[in-house]
Structure formats: C-alpha cells, structure tokens
Design a protein around this motif. Structure first.
Motif, PDB file in Angstrom:
ATOM      1  N   LYS A 215       7.082  -3.560 -14.969  1.00 30.02           N
ATOM      2  CA  LYS A 215       7.353  -2.270 -14.319  1.00 30.02           C
ATOM      3  C   LYS A 215       6.180  -1.307 -14.492  1.00 30.02           C
ATOM      4  O   LYS A 215       5.888  -0.502 -13.592  1.00 30.02           O
ATOM      5  CB  LYS A 215       8.635  -1.672 -14.872  1.00 30.02           C
ATOM      6  CG  LYS A 215       9.881  -2.427 -14.420  1.00 30.02           C
ATOM      7  CD  LYS A 215      11.152  -1.726 -14.842  1.00 30.02           C
ATOM      8  CE  LYS A 215      12.374  -2.416 -14.237  1.00 30.02           C
ATOM      9  NZ  LYS A 215      13.636  -1.741 -14.590  1.00 30.02           N
ATOM     10  N   ALA A 216       5.476  -1.407 -15.616  1.00 33.79           N
ATOM     11  CA  ALA A 216       4.372  -0.485 -15.882  1.00 33.79           C
ATOM     12  C   ALA A 216       3.191  -0.703 -14.948  1.00 33.79           C
ATOM     13  O   ALA A 216       2.439   0.232 -14.660  1.00 33.79           O
ATOM     14  CB  ALA A 216       3.918  -0.626 -17.332  1.00 33.79           C
ATOM     15  N   ILE A 217       3.004  -1.925 -14.461  1.00 33.99           N
ATOM     16  CA  ILE A 217       1.816  -2.229 -13.656  1.00 33.99           C
ATOM     17  C   ILE A 217       2.068  -2.141 -12.159  1.00 33.99           C
ATOM     18  O   ILE A 217       1.132  -2.263 -11.362  1.00 33.99           O
ATOM     19  CB  ILE A 217       1.272  -3.629 -13.984  1.00 33.99           C
ATOM     20  CG1 ILE A 217       2.322  -4.708 -13.664  1.00 33.99           C
ATOM     21  CG2 ILE A 217       0.823  -3.701 -15.446  1.00 33.99           C
ATOM     22  CD1 ILE A 217       1.841  -6.132 -13.891  1.00 33.99           C
ATOM     23  N   GLU A 218       3.300  -1.895 -11.749  1.00 29.98           N
ATOM     24  CA  GLU A 218       3.640  -1.993 -10.321  1.00 29.98           C
ATOM     25  C   GLU A 218       2.747  -1.124  -9.443  1.00 29.98           C
ATOM     26  O   GLU A 218       2.234  -1.569  -8.412  1.00 29.98           O
ATOM     27  CB  GLU A 218       5.105  -1.629 -10.105  1.00 29.98           C
ATOM     28  CG  GLU A 218       5.515  -1.688  -8.631  1.00 29.98           C
ATOM     29  CD  GLU A 218       7.004  -1.514  -8.434  1.00 29.98           C
ATOM     30  OE1 GLU A 218       7.406  -1.209  -7.296  1.00 29.98           O
ATOM     31  OE2 GLU A 218       7.765  -1.666  -9.407  1.00 29.98           O
ATOM     32  N   SER A 219       2.522   0.110  -9.825  1.00 27.85           N
ATOM     33  CA  SER A 219       1.770   1.023  -8.961  1.00 27.85           C
ATOM     34  C   SER A 219       0.296   0.660  -8.858  1.00 27.85           C
ATOM     35  O   SER A 219      -0.380   1.066  -7.902  1.00 27.85           O
ATOM     36  CB  SER A 219       1.906   2.458  -9.476  1.00 27.85           C
ATOM     37  OG  SER A 219       1.352   2.581 -10.772  1.00 27.85           O
ATOM     38  N   THR A 220      -0.218  -0.113  -9.807  1.00 26.61           N
ATOM     39  CA  THR A 220      -1.631  -0.479  -9.806  1.00 26.61           C
ATOM     40  C   THR A 220      -1.889  -1.781  -9.066  1.00 26.61           C
ATOM     41  O   THR A 220      -2.996  -2.020  -8.581  1.00 26.61           O
ATOM     42  CB  THR A 220      -2.154  -0.590 -11.252  1.00 26.61           C
ATOM     43  OG1 THR A 220      -1.779   0.575 -11.975  1.00 26.61           O
ATOM     44  CG2 THR A 220      -3.676  -0.705 -11.294  1.00 26.61           C
ATOM     45  N   LEU A 221      -0.899  -2.626  -8.958  1.00 23.98           N
ATOM     46  CA  LEU A 221      -1.053  -3.889  -8.242  1.00 23.98           C
ATOM     47  C   LEU A 221      -1.192  -3.654  -6.745  1.00 23.98           C
ATOM     48  O   LEU A 221      -0.718  -2.644  -6.209  1.00 23.98           O
ATOM     49  CB  LEU A 221       0.148  -4.792  -8.500  1.00 23.98           C
ATOM     50  CG  LEU A 221       0.308  -5.353  -9.910  1.00 23.98           C
ATOM     51  CD1 LEU A 221       1.675  -6.029 -10.051  1.00 23.98           C
ATOM     52  CD2 LEU A 221      -0.807  -6.334 -10.237  1.00 23.98           C
ATOM     53  N   ALA A 222      -1.825  -4.600  -6.072  1.00 22.77           N
ATOM     54  CA  ALA A 222      -1.951  -4.527  -4.616  1.00 22.77           C
ATOM     55  C   ALA A 222      -0.575  -4.638  -3.969  1.00 22.77           C
ATOM     56  O   ALA A 222       0.357  -5.224  -4.527  1.00 22.77           O
ATOM     57  CB  ALA A 222      -2.857  -5.646  -4.119  1.00 22.77           C
ATOM     58  N   ALA A 223      -0.454  -4.060  -2.785  1.00 17.02           N
ATOM     59  CA  ALA A 223       0.788  -4.172  -2.023  1.00 17.02           C
ATOM     60  C   ALA A 223       1.033  -5.642  -1.671  1.00 17.02           C
ATOM     61  O   ALA A 223       0.102  -6.463  -1.677  1.00 17.02           O
ATOM     62  CB  ALA A 223       0.700  -3.333  -0.754  1.00 17.02           C
ATOM     63  N   PRO A 224       2.273  -6.010  -1.360  1.00 17.79           N
ATOM     64  CA  PRO A 224       2.554  -7.403  -1.006  1.00 17.79           C
ATOM     65  C   PRO A 224       1.633  -7.925   0.099  1.00 17.79           C
ATOM     66  O   PRO A 224       1.412  -7.254   1.106  1.00 17.79           O
ATOM     67  CB  PRO A 224       4.015  -7.344  -0.528  1.00 17.79           C
ATOM     68  CG  PRO A 224       4.599  -6.200  -1.286  1.00 17.79           C
ATOM     69  CD  PRO A 224       3.491  -5.188  -1.378  1.00 17.79           C
ATOM     70  N   LYS A 225       1.069  -9.104  -0.138  1.00 18.37           N
ATOM     71  CA  LYS A 225       0.219  -9.815   0.828  1.00 18.37           C
ATOM     72  C   LYS A 225      -1.123  -9.113   1.085  1.00 18.37           C
ATOM     73  O   LYS A 225      -1.835  -9.483   2.010  1.00 18.37           O
ATOM     74  CB  LYS A 225       0.967 -10.043   2.145  1.00 18.37           C
ATOM     75  CG  LYS A 225       2.291 -10.771   1.973  1.00 18.37           C
ATOM     76  CD  LYS A 225       3.004 -10.988   3.294  1.00 18.37           C
ATOM     77  CE  LYS A 225       2.305 -12.063   4.112  1.00 18.37           C
ATOM     78  NZ  LYS A 225       3.094 -12.423   5.309  1.00 18.37           N
ATOM     79  N   ALA A 226      -1.463  -8.099   0.275  1.00 21.43           N
ATOM     80  CA  ALA A 226      -2.705  -7.358   0.493  1.00 21.43           C
ATOM     81  C   ALA A 226      -3.828  -7.818  -0.429  1.00 21.43           C
ATOM     82  O   ALA A 226      -4.954  -7.349  -0.279  1.00 21.43           O
ATOM     83  CB  ALA A 226      -2.466  -5.860   0.309  1.00 21.43           C
ATOM     84  N   ASN A 227      -3.545  -8.717  -1.356  1.00 23.20           N
ATOM     85  CA  ASN A 227      -4.545  -9.136  -2.330  1.00 23.20           C
ATOM     86  C   ASN A 227      -5.227 -10.424  -1.886  1.00 23.20           C
ATOM     87  O   ASN A 227      -4.792 -11.094  -0.940  1.00 23.20           O
ATOM     88  CB  ASN A 227      -3.900  -9.341  -3.710  1.00 23.20           C
ATOM     89  CG  ASN A 227      -4.860  -9.073  -4.859  1.00 23.20           C
ATOM     90  OD1 ASN A 227      -6.061  -8.940  -4.665  1.00 23.20           O
ATOM     91  ND2 ASN A 227      -4.326  -8.987  -6.062  1.00 23.20           N
ATOM     92  N   GLU A 228      -6.304 -10.771  -2.577  1.00 19.87           N
ATOM     93  CA  GLU A 228      -6.994 -12.035  -2.369  1.00 19.87           C
ATOM     94  C   GLU A 228      -6.038 -13.187  -2.637  1.00 19.87           C
ATOM     95  O   GLU A 228      -5.194 -13.115  -3.533  1.00 19.87           O
ATOM     96  CB  GLU A 228      -8.183 -12.086  -3.325  1.00 19.87           C
ATOM     97  CG  GLU A 228      -9.164 -13.226  -3.116  1.00 19.87           C
ATOM     98  CD  GLU A 228     -10.377 -13.103  -4.033  1.00 19.87           C
ATOM     99  OE1 GLU A 228     -11.298 -13.923  -3.893  1.00 19.87           O
ATOM    100  OE2 GLU A 228     -10.391 -12.209  -4.889  1.00 19.87           O
ATOM    101  N   TYR A 229      -6.156 -14.260  -1.874  1.00 10.02           N
ATOM    102  CA  TYR A 229      -5.264 -15.411  -2.001  1.00 10.02           C
ATOM    103  C   TYR A 229      -5.305 -15.959  -3.431  1.00 10.02           C
ATOM    104  O   TYR A 229      -6.368 -16.176  -4.007  1.00 10.02           O
ATOM    105  CB  TYR A 229      -5.688 -16.497  -1.011  1.00 10.02           C
ATOM    106  CG  TYR A 229      -4.908 -17.782  -1.138  1.00 10.02           C
ATOM    107  CD1 TYR A 229      -3.565 -17.842  -0.800  1.00 10.02           C
ATOM    108  CD2 TYR A 229      -5.529 -18.953  -1.597  1.00 10.02           C
ATOM    109  CE1 TYR A 229      -2.851 -19.021  -0.902  1.00 10.02           C
ATOM    110  CE2 TYR A 229      -4.823 -20.139  -1.703  1.00 10.02           C
ATOM    111  CZ  TYR A 229      -3.484 -20.168  -1.357  1.00 10.02           C
ATOM    112  OH  TYR A 229      -2.780 -21.339  -1.473  1.00 10.02           O
TER     113      TYR A 229
END
Length: 527
Positions: A215-229
C-alpha cells in the motif's frame, strides 16, 4: 529477441554472508569486490543494479547456466527461484509427480520432507537472497543517498520508481516465505548485515508487513500497463494484495474477502483482457500476451540461460514417445507428469472440448504405479518453446517462454471465490460472468458456460485454468484438502491410493542450517 530491463547486463554489490548469521554451507556470497560507491555513482549504475534485482528471478548467477551461482551449497542448475518454487507448490500435490531420484526430490509428493531437504533449503535461501538484493537497492536509493551523489531531477524520479518496484519485489518474496514457511526472519534495508541479528516474524506480522509495503508504494508505481514489459506496476501490486487477502484467514485467522474482491476488481477494471487462445499462454512469443499477463518473469534463450525457469518447465515434461521438436527443444528430460486427478477434471483428455486440456497420452498410463517411471502418468504439454506458428525459439537448449506471476484469470477466480465465501462488495451474477469469460475462451464458444457456481467448482476451475503455474498447494491448503483425508491423489503421503498426513505439513520447515546459524529462530511446530 526479447528486450527488457530484466535481461540487461547488471552489476551489483552483493552483501557478504548469510542473512541470518554465519552459515557457511549455503552462503549468499559476493562475486566481486566492487563497492557500493562505484556501483551507485551514476544513474546508469543504479539502473544496472536495479536490473540485477529483477534478473535474479530468471538467472542463477552472473556467469550463465552454471559455474558462479548466487547461492552457494546447492546445485546451481536446480537453484533458481521458479524451479524451486514450482516443485514446492506442484510436486507436493495432485498436479505433478517426478521420475528423478535426486536426494529429497521424492519427498515432495510423498509428503515426508524434513528440515534437511535440499530443495526447501535452496528455495528458502533463494528468496532471502532476493530480499537481500532488494534491501541493498532500497538502502542505496534513499533520497539522502541520491542527494549525496548529486543525482536529482528526472534521474532521481526514475530511481524513486525503481525503489518502489524493489519494494514490491521484496514484498513478493516475503509473501512467498509467508505462504510456504510461515514464520521467517524479517530483514529490511534498516538492518545491518553482519551486525543485526535478524528477528523471526510470525505469520501475522509478515502479513501486515507485506500489506503495508504494498500500500505504501502504490502512488509511486507506474499506472497499470504503463511500465516497461516485465516490470511491476500498480496492477501487479493490486494482484498481489488480492492474492494475499484471499489467503488471509490461513495466514492470520482473520477473513479479508471484502478486500480480495476490492483488489481483484481493481485489476479486472484496469484494461486487461483474455488472449483469444489459451494454448498461446506458455509459448516462446508469449511476450505478446500483455493484455492478459500482469507481471512476468522474462526469459530469453540467448541471454537468460539456466536450467531452471521455463527451460525446466519445457524440458522436464518431455519423454517417452514425445517429439522434442514439437516443444522446440533438443531433447526431453523425462521427469514431470501429472496424476489422474488433473486430467479427470476435463471432459476429455484430448482438448477437443476444453482447450485447456493439454496432455500427452500416447504410451503414457493414466494410473501411476511407479513415480520413477516416466510413462506412468500423463505428460503435460502446456509449456512449449515454440511461437504461435510452431517455429522454435532462439535456442533449443534454453527457453524463450516468459512465466506469468500474475494473469487476469486468477483475478476473476479470486473475485468469484471471495464472493462465495461471503465477501462484500461483489455479487454472484458478476462472479458467474467472470467464470464464463474464462470458460468461453477455453471452449471457443458458450458450450462450457455455467449458470451456478460453488466453492468446489471454483477449486476445480482453478486447477483447470492455472495448473502447473504454482498455485495448487496454496489452493489445497486454503480449502483444507492438502493434508487431510477429505481429498486424496495417487501417492499422497507415499501410499499408492493416497492418505492423510500430519496437519503441520501445511507449511514447510525452516531449514535446519538457518536454525543452527541463528539460534533465536524457532522451528515450525511438528518438525
């Protein structure tokens, strides 16, 4: 050729010594004398170190398939994460048996493992090794460290996202340890290796830690399907939370089915869809399956060479009269098959009705009289190192098949099971619809669709959809059928007709080497 972060060359400082003290039999050793100041001096260095955090999932060491393994004291060819995890999750169940006679390998299906089992020891230390890598990257990528090295702006922002992903990977490994071993040492970036004696955390503490980290990292992670494969994003975080909550009652004694519905639905509504053909899921060009796969361990036959991962999953099930060329490999290893319980879940064995039924039966006996005879038990043809057109991958020795840690159908199944178990926030009609999406893909039409579902049906459907993907032990434990006599399979407990075993085997033992190294660690009850 697959190109992604995981398979780029990486150099990283590896921390000397076991995570839990001075265990010299299975040390997590540094393979060079490069210092942190050198590795993390530039943004490029950070990305190389970050690649090692991911790469350790697919590789066994820095050199190649053999000769310089990350984890010492175990055969490098058998010590990668996926091969070890798969054995613990599948060979202990009705879904898989193996013909080989390696020391400890038959303990899984016979359900008589001990704290000295070399494969359990390897898995335990592999997971802790990957925690070590993540911890070091997280420690070195704190804002104070970036500032001291003159890294700012867009470079610093990119590294902060890497850091969040490293925290995800650490949380994933702690979920693995929580699920399989129960109470394990909890080590974070604040612990000093060689000085701090790791403290053992019970299951509830580990559960709370994994939940809070995600839960702590959610805002820092890329949006769904927006990151490198092949890299984690918010959908991967939600998927792991959904899985965690589905099993919360096992882990903590408290039901969290409302949350399982909430987070599985977040993934379902994030823009994913099913690949049209189930038999494309585990092929050499399955990097095309980005609509369905939420997070994968990426394999490349030229650049991630090991005898584990999907190389193991494509080679080990091939033997008897099977054609190696059909699987895009240079020869089978004559090892893994399934018990009759799995094919008996399908309308037939040929895949004529339900296309998920992928078994080789020619010359194979449905009944198993001898676990060490490859022709006893149907062979499973789910993993093939060929592309959709049937052409082989880049190498006949090492597979190109990526392994999905999370894919969309699991989220449909979590939603449905959580609804049936009384979770709020969902409804039965939607659950049935999600199940029928899976079955329509499987049958190619609506012939397999259902109008009602129950918990027994969901357990069977999970087997039909997710078999050999590392779920079965966890599922049977959640349903109370892993150790009990309420559900049997051939040679469960080492008896031809199957038998119940002690309930303490619902979790694996802490390896005795770790208890010797750190006397503060308590063994799981029963071992």
């Amino acid at each position: 050729m697959k190109k992604n972060l995981m398979i780029k060359a990486a150099t990283v400082i590896l921390l000397a010594g076991s995570l839990t003290a001075c265990n010299k039999k299975l040390d997590l050793l540094p393979t060079n004398d490069i210092t942190a100041a050198t590795v993390y001096a530039t943004p490029t260095g950070y990305k190389q170190a970050f690649a090692k955090v991911y790469g350790a999932y697919a590789l066994t060491g820095n050199q190649g398939p053999a000769g310089n393994g990350d984890v010492q004291g175990i055969d490098e060819g058998t010590s990668d994460f996926l091969r070890l995890y798969w054995k613990a999750q599948e060979l202990s169940t009705d879904e898989a048996v193996i013909a080989w006679g390696d020391v400890g390998i038959q303990d899984f299906h016979n359900m008589n493992w001990s704290s000295a089992n070399p494969f359990l020891k390897g898995l335990y230390y592999r997971s802790l090794y990957q925690v070590t890598l993540a911890n070091d990257f997280i420690r070195q990528s704190a804002d104070a460290q970036l500032s001291s090295r003159g890294i700012s702006g867009a470079d610093a922002d990119a590294i902060r996202q890497y850091r969040a992903e490293a925290r995800f990977l650490r949380a994933y490994q702690y979920w693995v340890l929580l699920d399989l071993f129960g109470s394990v040492p909890l080590v974070t970036e604040t612990d000093v290796i060689g000085i701090t004696v790791p403290k053992q955390a019970d299951r509830k503490t580990l559960f709370n830690y994994v939940e809070s980290e995600l839960k702590a990292i959610e805002s820092t992670l890329a949006a769904p399907k927006a990151n490198e494969y092949g890299r984690a994003d918010q959908a991967a975080e939600w998927a792991l939370l959904a899985r965690l909550y589905l099993n919360a009652e096992v882990y903590t004694g408290t039901k969290r089915y409302d949350d399982a519905i909430l987070y599985s639905n977040k993934v379902i509504n994030a823009g994913y869809s099913l690949v049209s053909n189930y038999q494309w899921l585990m092929l050499a060009d399955n990097q095309q399956n980005t609509n369905e796969n939420i997070l994968t361990i990426n394999y490349d036959g030229l650049r991630t060479q090991s005898y584990g991962g999907t190389t193991f999953l494509t080679h080990a099930p091939v033997g008897g009269s099977e054609s190696a060329s059909y699987f895009g490999i240079n020869g089978g290893w004559g090892g893994t098959r399934t018990t009759k319980n799995l094919p008996n879940l399908f309308p037939d064995y040929t895949g004529t009705a339900d296309k998920r039924s992928q078994f080789y039966t020619n010359g194979q006996n449905l009944e198993i009289k001898d676990q060490t005879a490859f022709t006893d038990g149907f062979a499973v043809t789910k993993y093939r190192n060929v592309n959709r057109a049937g052409a082989p991958g880049q190498s006949l020795d090492y597979a190109d098949v990526d392994f999905p840690l999370f894919r969309l159908p699991e989220m449909y199944l979590i939603y449905a099971e959580a609804v049936l178990r009384g979770g709020a926030g969902g409804n039965l009609a939607t659950a049935v619809d999600y199940i029928n999406r899976i079955r329509t893909r499987a049958y190619g039409n609506a012939n397999g669709n259902v109008t009602t579902i129950n918990l027994d049906f969901i357990l069977d459907e999970r087997a039909r959809e997710l078999y050999w993907e590392g779920f079965r032990r966890t599922d049977l434990v959640r349903y109370g059928r892993f150790t009990t006599g309420s559900y049997l399979w051939p040679f469960k407990g080492g008896v031809a007709g199957g038998r119940s075993v002690e309930d303490y085997r619902n979790i694996y033992p802490i390896p005795k080497d770790d208890i010797t190294a750190n006397p503060t660690i308590k063994q799981n009850p029963g071992y």
